[in-house]
Scaffold this motif. Structure first.
Motif, PDB file in Angstrom:
ATOM      1  N   SER A  23     -39.899  68.174 -18.050  1.00 26.29           N
ATOM      2  CA  SER A  23     -40.108  67.122 -17.022  1.00 26.29           C
ATOM      3  C   SER A  23     -39.622  65.853 -17.531  1.00 26.29           C
ATOM      4  CB  SER A  23     -41.619  66.923 -16.644  1.00 26.29           C
ATOM      5  OG  SER A  23     -42.534  66.404 -17.607  1.00 26.29           O
ATOM      6  N   PHE A  29     -39.099  61.464 -15.800  1.00 28.10           N
ATOM      7  CA  PHE A  29     -39.124  60.538 -14.925  1.00 28.10           C
ATOM      8  C   PHE A  29     -39.233  59.180 -15.561  1.00 28.10           C
ATOM      9  CE2 PHE A  29     -42.453  63.510 -12.905  1.00 28.10           C
ATOM     10  CZ  PHE A  29     -42.901  64.336 -13.621  1.00 28.10           C
ATOM     11  N   LEU A  35     -45.003  55.332 -10.952  1.00 31.00           N
ATOM     12  CA  LEU A  35     -43.787  56.194 -10.895  1.00 31.00           C
ATOM     13  C   LEU A  35     -42.772  55.638  -9.928  1.00 31.00           C
ATOM     14  CD1 LEU A  35     -42.730  59.114 -11.421  1.00 31.00           C
ATOM     15  CD2 LEU A  35     -43.615  59.641  -9.118  1.00 31.00           C
ATOM     16  N   TYR A  40     -40.735  55.388 -14.906  1.00 25.81           N
ATOM     17  CA  TYR A  40     -41.917  54.573 -14.552  1.00 25.81           C
ATOM     18  C   TYR A  40     -41.322  53.310 -14.680  1.00 25.81           C
ATOM     19  CZ  TYR A  40     -45.234  58.261 -13.874  1.00 25.81           C
ATOM     20  OH  TYR A  40     -46.037  59.754 -13.565  1.00 25.81           O
ATOM     21  N   ASP A  66     -41.793  64.851 -20.556  1.00 24.30           N
ATOM     22  CA  ASP A  66     -43.249  65.849 -21.010  1.00 24.30           C
ATOM     23  C   ASP A  66     -44.408  65.075 -21.160  1.00 24.30           C
ATOM     24  OD1 ASP A  66     -41.569  68.481 -22.604  1.00 24.30           O
ATOM     25  OD2 ASP A  66     -41.575  67.824 -20.468  1.00 24.30           O
ATOM     26  N   MET A  67     -44.641  63.957 -20.221  1.00 21.64           N
ATOM     27  CA  MET A  67     -45.862  62.917 -20.554  1.00 21.64           C
ATOM     28  C   MET A  67     -45.786  62.157 -21.670  1.00 21.64           C
ATOM     29  SD  MET A  67     -46.702  63.661 -17.603  1.00 21.64           S
ATOM     30  CE  MET A  67     -46.367  65.134 -16.230  1.00 21.64           C
ATOM     31  N   ARG A  68     -44.703  62.021 -22.358  1.00 21.63           N
ATOM     32  CA  ARG A  68     -44.649  61.155 -23.610  1.00 21.63           C
ATOM     33  C   ARG A  68     -43.699  60.067 -23.043  1.00 21.63           C
ATOM     34  NH1 ARG A  68     -47.778  65.308 -24.919  1.00 21.63           N
ATOM     35  NH2 ARG A  68     -48.418  65.459 -27.032  1.00 21.63           N
ATOM     36  N   PHE A  69     -44.049  58.786 -23.478  1.00 23.44           N
ATOM     37  CA  PHE A  69     -43.407  57.680 -22.818  1.00 23.44           C
ATOM     38  C   PHE A  69     -42.495  57.053 -23.799  1.00 23.44           C
ATOM     39  CE2 PHE A  69     -45.309  55.959 -18.713  1.00 23.44           C
ATOM     40  CZ  PHE A  69     -46.318  57.082 -18.783  1.00 23.44           C
ATOM     41  N   GLY A  70     -41.265  56.397 -23.558  1.00 22.47           N
ATOM     42  CA  GLY A  70     -40.590  55.698 -24.488  1.00 22.47           C
ATOM     43  C   GLY A  70     -41.343  54.306 -24.554  1.00 22.47           C
TER      44      GLY A  70
END
Lengths: 104, 116
Positions: free
Chosen positions: A32, A34, A46, A36, A91-95
């Protein structure tokens, strides 16, 4: 090595400019993706999901390159209100986020 | 409530104190995440719940950090014997879906912890 890496910027661009951000990820099995947006001292919200075929939402275009393991965000005709930090999420991990300032 | 609610919004603790941060997710949201955001950094994943089950706690930085969601709604993040490096904004997010990676995260405004 961090799971998700972004150029922290800052990017300083004039109104009307086109700006692009990239984000790389380390896990080839990631599922996944995204983008934000986070305004100063606010919570992330988002901006758009990123699909394999690429997707567009108005002035914003997101693309995914699985072979090279990166995602991108293109902002066309940038507005003052686009000034913010842009965070890629895999995968729900942010940069770490890329800071954008749009100037008059 | 309409959104994710976190409390306290601000917490100042002396080094060595224990703190508890509360998250009240959007009603009906199955998934709940905790993140730690240091100044100038992106949110760092701490832990993930699906209902009351803690499915991933790989991001908790040490055994001083503990999270629970006993009834599958409200969650508490507890930090024992706080250290200065624990100073950060702690963000809670909830998601409607139960799938591991899909769906929009809705964030609370965060709890800003300062350890002196």
């Amino acid at each position: 090595r961090k799971e998700v890496e972004q150029d922290p910027g800052p990017f300083n661009v004039p109104e009307g400019a086109t700006v692009a951000f990239n984000c790389t990820y380390s896990n080839s099995a990631s599922q996944s993706f995204f983008w934000y947006r986070q305004d100063c001292r606010k919570e992330p919200k988002l901006l758009m999901s990123v699909y394999s075929s690429g997707n567009e939402d108005g002035r914003f275009t997101a693309q995914l390159n699985r072979a090279s393991q990166y995602i991108s965000l293109l902002i066309r005709d940038s507005k003052l209100s686009d000034s913010a930090t842009y965070l890629c999420v895999v995968d729900m991990r942010f940069g770490a986020g890329t800071r954008l300032t749009v100037k008059p | 409530g309409a959104g994710v609610s976190q409390s306290p919004r601000y917490k100042v603790a002396k080094r060595g104190q224990d703190v508890a941060l509360r998250c009240d997710p959007i009603s009906g949201h199955v998934s709940l995440f905790w993140y730690q955001q240091a100044l100038g950094q992106g949110p760092e994943f701490l832990t993930y719940f699906q209902n009351e089950a803690q499915l991933d706690k790989s991001g908790l930085p040490s055994d001083r950090f503990f999270a629970e969601r006993p009834e599958g709604s409200v969650s508490t993040l507890k930090i024992q014997r706080t250290q200065q490096e624990d100073s950060a904004v702690y963000l809670c997010a909830s998601r409607k879906t139960s799938g591991t990676y899909t769906g929009e995260l809705f964030f609370g405004e965060g709890s800003r912890l300062t350890v002196l």
